[in-house]
Design a protein around this motif. Structure first.
Motif: not given
Length: 350
Positions: A214-241
């Motif tokens: 919808t926002w029209g910037v697929p070439s820039l590559r920005l998505g996001f995840v929504i979940s409970c805080q515990e899951n987000i913290q775990a995923l941040l441990n996997v995603r690079g900085p």
């Protein structure tokens, strides 16, 4: 001698047909993209950042999680930005599964679910969508076993545009408390379908979204995840900085601060152009899947000839076969004028 995992060598790469696409020569109705350029606010924000002499710096994302969380109506600690929603899908599956686990992926659906599941060497179970019944809720519930670790739900689905009611998602969440239920809301702005208000209620719920469509910037590559805080913290441990492009963050700040260009486009697509195209298909007795997204998967008798006529007229759509091998055309809905142009070509080809 090969040193990679044997099953990786046995896979095939996901290669979308991107060659030869040119927005100056073609009307691009093949990848469900926004069919108009982004607003001047977005492009100027990127120009200003580049001219400020900051490209030599590592990305610093600031409060972008809070900005996105406010837009979604969730808490900042329930959001994690990703390199497109594809990275979110990959991280979620990697964090949830080990080789030999079961993944339930209703099909046909977005190819990245299968790609990421195959990389992890999962056993994939594929309850089938149908034009008549829509989402295979009974099939998904019946497929859940103690070995199920991930259930992938595209809401709405790609390529069919099929939605699933919140009640159906809740049944799955309750039936599989031991499995991650990933709900891909990539087309949320078009469909309005969401369960992001449930992330505190169900700890096995993880949602992916993107700014590509919808926002029209697929070439820039920005998505996001929504979940409970515990899951987000775990995923941040996997995603690079530094996995996310700084210019993507700059662009989305500007987009969310000036959302009118997106809201107006969505209104024209969903309230004007899409009903026009659906009425045209109905009038021509061309079967199509009911869609809650900005695309329609239709099945004219002479799909190949119609596709050739569209290509000759400079319009690209996406041929896709269903489970029975019948070739259909997935047509992205653009503006009213663009849709009228596509209809005229299809009418002549018919």
């Amino acid at each position: 001698m090969a040193t990679f995992k044997k099953h990786i060598h046995a896979m095939s790469a996901y290669k979308p047909p991107l060659d030869g696409r040119d927005p100056k020569q073609h009307l691009l109705l093949d990848f469900n993209e926004r069919t108009l350029p982004v607003s001047n606010d977005v492009t100027q924000a990127m120009i200003d950042y580049i001219q400020a002499g900051r490209l030599q710096m590592y990305p610093a994302y600031g409060d972008i999680d809070s900005v996105i969380a406010q837009y979604c109506g969730v808490k900042p600690e329930q959001v994690m930005i990703t390199n497109g929603s594809d990275q979110g899908i990959d991280l979620i599956i990697r964090a949830s599964c080990v080789a030999g686990d079961e993944a339930i992926i209703p099909s046909p659906s977005f190819a990245m679910y299968h790609q990421c599941a195959k990389i992890e060497n999962l056993n994939i179970i594929e309850p089938q969508y149908s034009r008549e019944e829509g989402f295979p809720l009974a099939g998904v519930l019946a497929a859940i076993t103690p070995n199920t670790r991930i259930i992938c739900i595209a809401n709405p689905n790609n390529p069919s545009g099929t939605g699933i009611a919140r009640e159906g998602i809740e049944q799955i969440l309750i039936a599989a408390p031991h499995a991650t239920v990933m709900v891909d809301e990539c087309y949320f702005e078009y469909s309005g379908l969401t369960v992001c208000d449930w992330v505190e209620r169900y700890s096995n719920l993880v949602i992916t979204r993107t700014f590509s469509k919808t926002w029209g910037v697929p070439s820039l590559r920005l998505g996001f995840v929504i979940s409970c805080q515990e899951n987000i913290q775990a995923l941040l441990n996997v995603r690079g900085p530094y996995d996310i492009n700084q210019l993507a963050v700059v662009a989305i700040r500007a987009a969310l601060a000036n959302p009118e260009y997106t809201h107006d486009y969505v209104q024209e697509v969903m309230q004007q152009a899409k009903p026009l195209f659906e009425a045209f298909l109905t009038g021509c007795n061309i079967p199509f899947w009911p869609s809650q997204a900005n695309y329609i998967w239709c099945f004219p008798d002479n799909a190949d000839a119609i596709n050739a006529a569209l290509v000759a007229a400079g319009i690209l759509v996406r041929p896709k076969a269903d489970a029975n091998g019948q070739v259909g055309l997935r047509v992205t809905i653009g503006t009213l004028e663009q849709t009228q142009r596509a209809i005229a070509v299809i009418q002549t080809a018919l």
